[in-house]
Design a protein around this motif. Structure first.
Motif, short mmCIF file in Angstrom:
data_model
loop_
_atom_site.label_atom_id
_atom_site.label_comp_id
_atom_site.label_asym_id
_atom_site.label_seq_id
_atom_site.Cartn_x
_atom_site.Cartn_y
_atom_site.Cartn_z
N PRO A 58 -19.28 18.90 -66.43
CA PRO A 58 -19.00 17.80 -67.36
C PRO A 58 -20.22 17.43 -68.21
O PRO A 58 -21.36 17.59 -67.78
N LYS A 59 -19.94 16.93 -69.39
CA LYS A 59 -21.00 16.45 -70.28
C LYS A 59 -20.92 14.94 -70.49
O LYS A 59 -21.93 14.31 -70.80
N LYS A 60 -19.72 14.38 -70.36
CA LYS A 60 -19.52 12.95 -70.62
C LYS A 60 -19.09 12.19 -69.37
O LYS A 60 -19.48 11.03 -69.19
N ALA A 61 -18.30 12.80 -68.53
CA ALA A 61 -17.80 12.15 -67.32
C ALA A 61 -18.79 12.34 -66.17
O ALA A 61 -19.55 13.31 -66.13
N PHE A 62 -18.72 11.42 -65.22
CA PHE A 62 -19.56 11.47 -64.02
C PHE A 62 -18.67 11.51 -62.79
O PHE A 62 -17.66 10.81 -62.71
N TYR A 63 -19.04 12.35 -61.83
CA TYR A 63 -18.35 12.36 -60.55
C TYR A 63 -19.01 11.32 -59.66
O TYR A 63 -20.25 11.25 -59.56
N CYS A 64 -18.20 10.49 -59.00
CA CYS A 64 -18.70 9.39 -58.20
C CYS A 64 -17.97 9.32 -56.87
O CYS A 64 -16.81 9.73 -56.77
N LEU A 65 -18.64 8.77 -55.88
CA LEU A 65 -18.02 8.50 -54.58
C LEU A 65 -17.89 7.00 -54.39
O LEU A 65 -18.84 6.25 -54.61
N GLU A 66 -16.70 6.57 -53.99
CA GLU A 66 -16.51 5.17 -53.64
C GLU A 66 -17.11 4.92 -52.26
O GLU A 66 -16.78 5.65 -51.31
N PRO A 67 -17.97 3.91 -52.12
CA PRO A 67 -18.50 3.60 -50.79
C PRO A 67 -17.38 3.21 -49.83
O PRO A 67 -16.38 2.64 -50.23
N MET A 68 -17.59 3.54 -48.56
CA MET A 68 -16.59 3.27 -47.54
C MET A 68 -17.24 2.65 -46.31
O MET A 68 -18.42 2.92 -46.03
N PRO A 69 -16.49 1.86 -45.53
CA PRO A 69 -17.09 1.21 -44.36
C PRO A 69 -17.44 2.15 -43.24
O PRO A 69 -18.31 1.86 -42.42
N HIS A 124 -20.01 4.78 -58.01
CA HIS A 124 -18.87 3.89 -58.10
C HIS A 124 -19.12 2.74 -57.14
O HIS A 124 -19.49 2.96 -55.98
N MET A 125 -18.97 1.51 -57.62
CA MET A 125 -19.30 0.35 -56.78
C MET A 125 -18.05 -0.32 -56.23
O MET A 125 -17.16 -0.74 -56.98
N ASP A 126 -18.00 -0.40 -54.90
CA ASP A 126 -17.00 -1.23 -54.21
C ASP A 126 -17.74 -1.93 -53.08
O ASP A 126 -17.81 -1.43 -51.96
N PHE A 127 -18.32 -3.08 -53.39
CA PHE A 127 -19.18 -3.76 -52.41
C PHE A 127 -18.39 -4.29 -51.22
O PHE A 127 -18.91 -4.36 -50.11
N VAL A 128 -17.11 -4.65 -51.41
CA VAL A 128 -16.32 -5.15 -50.28
C VAL A 128 -16.14 -4.07 -49.22
O VAL A 128 -16.14 -4.35 -48.02
N ASN A 129 -15.99 -2.81 -49.65
CA ASN A 129 -15.83 -1.72 -48.69
C ASN A 129 -17.01 -1.61 -47.74
O ASN A 129 -16.85 -1.12 -46.61
N ILE A 130 -18.18 -2.00 -48.19
CA ILE A 130 -19.36 -1.85 -47.33
C ILE A 130 -19.88 -3.19 -46.82
O ILE A 130 -20.95 -3.25 -46.23
N ILE A 131 -19.10 -4.26 -47.02
CA ILE A 131 -19.31 -5.47 -46.23
C ILE A 131 -18.59 -5.23 -44.91
O ILE A 131 -17.45 -5.63 -44.70
N ASN A 132 -19.25 -4.47 -44.06
CA ASN A 132 -18.60 -3.91 -42.87
C ASN A 132 -19.19 -4.41 -41.56
O ASN A 132 -19.00 -3.80 -40.51
N CYS A 133 -19.91 -5.54 -41.62
CA CYS A 133 -20.46 -6.12 -40.40
C CYS A 133 -20.71 -7.60 -40.66
O CYS A 133 -20.82 -8.03 -41.82
#
Length: 276
Positions: free
Chosen positions: A132-143, A168-177
């Motif tokens: 890719p030149k414009k798009a980015f591959y991202c991982l969603e954080p997980m608990p 990729h930001m998903d802060f609720v997924n890693i509010i895991n404690c």
């Protein structure tokens, strides 16, 4: 920020009507690489007409599945190619697991060095093959799966060593404690402070902890139904991300639920002095 979410409807005309009613300025892609091209083009014309950004293309398949892993990895490559072709900035998936309990299952193997090495290799393969030149591959954080902290995100970026790998930001997924939950606004601020320059899309939801049960029970919920301070969260997003950054509500099941969540967040944005 561009606040939005997901609009679901099988008929393009009805989909456009729901999109307008939602007030969303950003959405998840309503198509995949398997959608007929004429339908994709029709949906793109609708989003352009209403100045709605398509924030992310989802993969949501387990590239380490014992039976379907290679097929799922091929799909990830195709989805990243589609995102790049259409200039959609974020193609997102979760890391995956070797567990047979489910595509996103908690498993002790998710945190081994062998899995980390395999994850780095798979990310490089997906990005290198899609080129890719414009798009980015991202991982969603997980608990219970990598990445599970902002520091792990940074380490993965360093080890994957590909320009088109981002966050990729998903802060609720890693509010895991309990520690992260009880000091959630500080933790969320730290997530955006460390990762802000690399974030391509953000998921927005609330979090609650059952204070009457042992041991810890944490669950996500719609904005306003949990304990998070959305004035402070929206200020942090506004401080660290570009003015047009996509922020997506998720995991609601009906249009009315999305509408209520949107109205709640919009009200908190006005209170915080943050434009949406």
């Amino acid at each position: 920020m561009r606040l939005g979410g997901t609009v679901c409807c099988n008929n393009p005309a009805e989909w456009e009507e729901k999109l307008v009613q939602s007030g969303f300025r950003a959405i998840t892609a309503p198509f995949t690489c398997e959608t007929p091209r004429e339908e994709i083009q029709r949906l793109l014309r609708i989003t352009e007409k209403h100045d709605v950004a398509i924030a992310e293309v989802g993969v949501w398949k387990n590239v380490f599945d014992p039976a379907e892993g290679r097929t799922n990895l091929e799909y990830a490559v195709r989805q990243l190619k589609l995102a790049d072709e259409l200039s959609i900035p974020c193609c997102v998936n979760i890391a995956g697991t070797e567990s047979t309990a489910g595509w996103d299952a908690a498993d002790r193997g998710n945190f081994t060095q062998a899995m980390y090495d395999r994850l780095v290799s798979s990310l490089r393969e997906i990005i290198d093959r899609a080129s890719p030149k414009k798009a980015f591959y991202c991982l969603e954080p997980m608990p219970w799966m990598l990445p599970d902290s902002p520091e792990t995100c940074l380490q993965l970026m360093k080890d994957v060593d590909r320009k088109q790998f981002a966050v990729h930001m998903d802060f609720v997924n890693i509010i895991n404690c309990p520690r992260r939950f009880l000091d959630a606004e500080r933790f969320i601020e730290e997530c955006f402070r460390l990762l802000g320059p690399y974030i391509k899309s953000t998921h927005l939801k609330d979090s609650r902890m059952d204070l009457m049960r042992l041991t810890t029970v944490l669950e996500e919920c719609s904005p306003g139904e949990g304990s998070l301070d959305f004035v402070q969260i929206l200020k942090a997003i506004d401080r660290y991300l570009p003015a047009d950054a996509p922020v997506l509500l998720e995991h609601m099941t009906t249009f009315e639920e999305y509408r209520r969540a949107y109205d709640y967040v919009a009200g908190k944005a006005a209170e915080a002095g943050v434009g949406i």
